[in-house]
Design an enzyme around this catalytic site. Structure first.
Site, PDB file in Angstrom:
ATOM      1  N   ASP A  30       9.021   4.599  13.295  1.00 29.54           N
ATOM      2  CA  ASP A  30       9.705   3.339  13.701  1.00 29.54           C
ATOM      3  C   ASP A  30      11.310   2.810  13.090  1.00 29.54           C
ATOM      4  O   ASP A  30      12.261   3.478  13.979  1.00 29.54           O
ATOM      5  CB  ASP A  30       8.811   2.072  13.798  1.00 29.54           C
ATOM      6  CG  ASP A  30       8.166   1.719  12.416  1.00 29.54           C
ATOM      7  OD1 ASP A  30       8.632   2.483  11.551  1.00 29.54           O
ATOM      8  OD2 ASP A  30       7.366   0.698  12.257  1.00 29.54           O
ATOM      9  N   ASP A  55       1.653   5.272   1.518  1.00 31.16           N
ATOM     10  CA  ASP A  55       1.364   6.093   2.461  1.00 31.16           C
ATOM     11  C   ASP A  55       1.956   7.573   2.078  1.00 31.16           C
ATOM     12  O   ASP A  55       2.909   7.583   1.441  1.00 31.16           O
ATOM     13  CB  ASP A  55       2.205   5.838   3.732  1.00 31.16           C
ATOM     14  CG  ASP A  55       1.512   4.507   4.312  1.00 31.16           C
ATOM     15  OD1 ASP A  55       0.328   4.502   4.820  1.00 31.16           O
ATOM     16  OD2 ASP A  55       2.146   3.366   4.134  1.00 31.16           O
ATOM     17  N   ASP A  90       0.869  -1.326  -0.145  1.00 30.10           N
ATOM     18  CA  ASP A  90      -0.004   0.015   0.087  1.00 30.10           C
ATOM     19  C   ASP A  90       0.908   1.160   0.042  1.00 30.10           C
ATOM     20  O   ASP A  90       2.010   1.263   0.211  1.00 30.10           O
ATOM     21  CB  ASP A  90      -1.072  -0.045   1.087  1.00 30.10           C
ATOM     22  CG  ASP A  90      -0.141  -0.313   2.373  1.00 30.10           C
ATOM     23  OD1 ASP A  90       0.766   0.299   2.565  1.00 30.10           O
ATOM     24  OD2 ASP A  90      -0.714  -0.886   3.371  1.00 30.10           O
TER      25      ASP A  90
HETATM   26  P1  ATP Z   1       3.668  -2.197   5.180  1.00 27.71           P
HETATM   27  O1  ATP Z   1       2.628  -1.497   4.783  1.00 27.71           O
HETATM   28  O2  ATP Z   1       4.432  -3.072   3.850  1.00 27.71           O
HETATM   29  O3  ATP Z   1       3.034  -3.313   6.176  1.00 27.71           O
HETATM   30  P2  ATP Z   1       4.834   0.044   6.203  1.00 27.71           P
HETATM   31  O4  ATP Z   1       6.184   0.454   6.673  1.00 27.71           O
HETATM   32  O5  ATP Z   1       4.000   0.860   5.062  1.00 27.71           O
HETATM   33  O6  ATP Z   1       4.791  -1.540   5.752  1.00 27.71           O
HETATM   34  P3  ATP Z   1       2.412   0.868   7.805  1.00 27.71           P
HETATM   35  O7  ATP Z   1       1.869   0.235   8.939  1.00 27.71           O
HETATM   36  O8  ATP Z   1       1.619   0.928   6.471  1.00 27.71           O
HETATM   37  O9  ATP Z   1       3.694   0.090   7.494  1.00 27.71           O
HETATM   38  O10 ATP Z   1       2.954   2.368   8.170  1.00 27.71           O
HETATM   39  C1  ATP Z   1       3.448   3.496   7.321  1.00 27.71           C
HETATM   40  C2  ATP Z   1       4.423   3.890   8.148  1.00 27.71           C
HETATM   41  O11 ATP Z   1       4.026   4.768   9.073  1.00 27.71           O
HETATM   42  C3  ATP Z   1       5.470   3.099   8.455  1.00 27.71           C
HETATM   43  O12 ATP Z   1       6.400   2.889   7.241  1.00 27.71           O
HETATM   44  C4  ATP Z   1       6.259   3.990   9.915  1.00 27.71           C
HETATM   45  O13 ATP Z   1       6.991   5.113   9.144  1.00 27.71           O
HETATM   46  C5  ATP Z   1       5.007   4.649  10.348  1.00 27.71           C
HETATM   47  N1  ATP Z   1       4.522   3.772  11.440  1.00 27.71           N
HETATM   48  C6  ATP Z   1       3.572   2.833  11.461  1.00 27.71           C
HETATM   49  N2  ATP Z   1       3.471   2.416  12.578  1.00 27.71           N
HETATM   50  C7  ATP Z   1       4.472   2.864  13.563  1.00 27.71           C
HETATM   51  C8  ATP Z   1       4.638   2.974  14.887  1.00 27.71           C
HETATM   52  N3  ATP Z   1       3.916   1.809  15.579  1.00 27.71           N
HETATM   53  N4  ATP Z   1       5.335   3.600  15.388  1.00 27.71           N
HETATM   54  C9  ATP Z   1       6.127   4.399  14.725  1.00 27.71           C
HETATM   55  N5  ATP Z   1       5.872   4.578  13.311  1.00 27.71           N
HETATM   56  C10 ATP Z   1       5.086   3.958  12.771  1.00 27.71           C
HETATM   57 MG    MG Z   2       2.077   0.978   4.370  1.00 33.76          MG
END
Ligand code: ATP
Ligand code: MG
Length: 404
Positions: free
Chosen positions: A110, A32, A30
């Site tokens: 994170d 962001d 996805d």
């Molecule tokens: P994927 O979507 O592939 O699972 P992602 O890294 O995009 O991985 P998401 O859960 O979509 O993960 O979150 C988007 C972004 O928001 C992350 O890349 C991170 O930068 C931030 N983020 C998400 N959750 C947290 C958290 N618990 N603490 C700090 N930052 C976070």
């Molecule tokens: Mg994501």
């Protein structure tokens, strides 16, 4: 979307997994977007959007089947410690909806590889946290002080495991050490959030590897205590069963077949159900009743730890109870069972039990054959099971059918 935000005078960047996975040559799950526009301003720019806010206020913009998450830059809680918006309790962030600058937004994320921003103004990647170096070295490194960041939000431990499994990255040393000592903190995370996180852990195509890492870092008991208890005493079947279930789930996802959380949770809790069922059987309940009662008890015990939504619980119980019904192969029952909406899931579940080492090959083969058989053959198959009980009782001791 990035261009529309830019045209309206806002800063906007692609961030998170979208940038990370593209840089790694993968296909992002996805996208962001981070922007200096406020949620209401974002919403007014995109027709198909709505403001959501569980932990943070975000805007979800729908694009056909995809949902793009747009978030306003946020600062780390530290700047807002005295502000009522960022109240803390035992180091845990309660709410962090405090807006900030791009740089602040990077440092509250994170992992360094999750804090890379793709900038459409000049097609560059903005990197405040040395994320590019870590990306090249395939390292997962927490931004800031690992110990503190994990205390703020223990779910970051699960995220670390998830990304390690998915990307094949290794955990930087302090992350490794802290996860090993802070697992207990997962017990403070709301059960509903853990449910969401478990789906991400086990339904993203890398469940088997994720499970092995959760075991290695001793996090699994903080998600499935009852199942973990069954693993004690070198019970290899339990681990094998769960692992096989997850290997099959990964395979289904790779083949783009549907996976339901109900089947997944039925797998993850089965060892506990089977153990409890055995004691209920001893106390005199029928196989069917014992499975029903055991299933309900184990789910009730699990809910405070991981909140399984109601809509999945009945299907889990059906799958479990079906394991006893599949043993009843006489008369007209099999014909009825095979058309039952839960048959397929229950049959797959039975094959899994066999695969993991339960001695039910004959039963599995019988049902495999039964599904392919025509009406006449089916009739004969059921008859070969010894006919009706009444009939069997007339010839005690002479029964040579394989029915046991
Ligand atoms: P994927 O979507 O592939 O699972 P992602 O890294 O995009 O991985 P998401 O859960 O979509 O993960 O979150 C988007 C972004 O928001 C992350 O890349 C991170 O930068 C931030 N983020 C998400 N959750 C947290 C958290 N618990 N603490 C700090 N930052 C976070
Ligand atoms: Mg994501």
């Amino acid at each position: 979307m990035l261009y529309r935000l830019k045209k309206a005078g806002y800063e906007s960047y692609l961030v998170g997994g979208g940038v990370r996975d593209l840089l790694l040559g993968g296909k992002p799950k996805d996208f962001d977007i981070a922007t200096d526009a406020l949620p209401e301003q974002i919403k007014s720019l995109f027709g198909n959007s709505r403001i959501i806010g569980r932990r943070f206020k975000l805007v979800h913009v729908r694009f056909g089947r995809e949902i793009i998450e747009v978030a306003t830059f946020r600062s780390h809680h530290e700047q807002a410690e005295t502000d009522e918006q960022g109240m803390m309790e035992d180091g845990l962030i309660i709410r962090d909806n405090v807006y900030g600058t791009l740089e602040e937004d990077a440092f509250r994320r994170d992992f360094t590889v999750n804090a890379l921003y793709y900038n459409i103004a000049d097609f560059s990647v903005i990197d405040y946290t040395q994320g590019m170096v870590d990306l090249k070295n395939r390292t997962l490194r927490m931004i800031g002080k690992t110990e503190v960041r994990l205390q703020e939000d223990p779910v970051r431990m699960l995220r670390a495991i998830r990304f390690a499994a998915k990307l094949g990255f290794h955990l930087e040393d302090s992350l490794k050490n802290e996860i090993q000592t802070q697992g207990e903190r997962l017990d403070m995370v709301p059960a509903a959030r853990l449910f969401d996180e478990i789906l991400k852990l086990f339904m993203s195509g890398h469940a088997a590897q994720t499970f092995q890492l959760l075991m290695e870092f001793n996090l699994f008991p903080h998600l499935f205590l009852q199942t973990h208890d069954c693993m004690k005493g070198n019970n290899e079947y339990v681990q094998e069963f769960v692992l096989q279930g997850l290997v099959n789930t990964d395979k289904r996802i790779a083949e783009e077949k549907p996976v339901t959380p109900a089947f997944l949770f039925a797998v993850l809790l089965w060892p506990a159900v089977a153990r409890h069922k055995a004691s209920l059987l001893d106390s005199g309940l029928s196989p069917l009743q014992s499975l029903l009662v055991a299933g309900r008890d184990i789910i009730s015990e699990q809910i405070p730890q991981v909140a399984i939504p109601k809509r999945f619980r009945q299907m889990m119980i059906d799958i479990w109870v079906f394991q006893a019904r599949l043993e009843q192969r006489r008369g007209k029952r099999p014909v009825r069972l095979v058309t039952h909406p839960r048959f397929r899931a229950a049959y797959d579940f039975m094959l899994l039990r066999n695969q993991a080492g339960e001695n039910i090959q004959e039963l599995c083969d019988w049902w495999t054959h039964f599904q392919e058989a025509n009406e006449g053959e089916r009739h004969l198959m059921c008859k070969a099971q010894g006919g009706k009980k009444k009939h069997r009782r007339t010839r005690p001791g002479k029964n040579t059918s394989p029915d046991t």
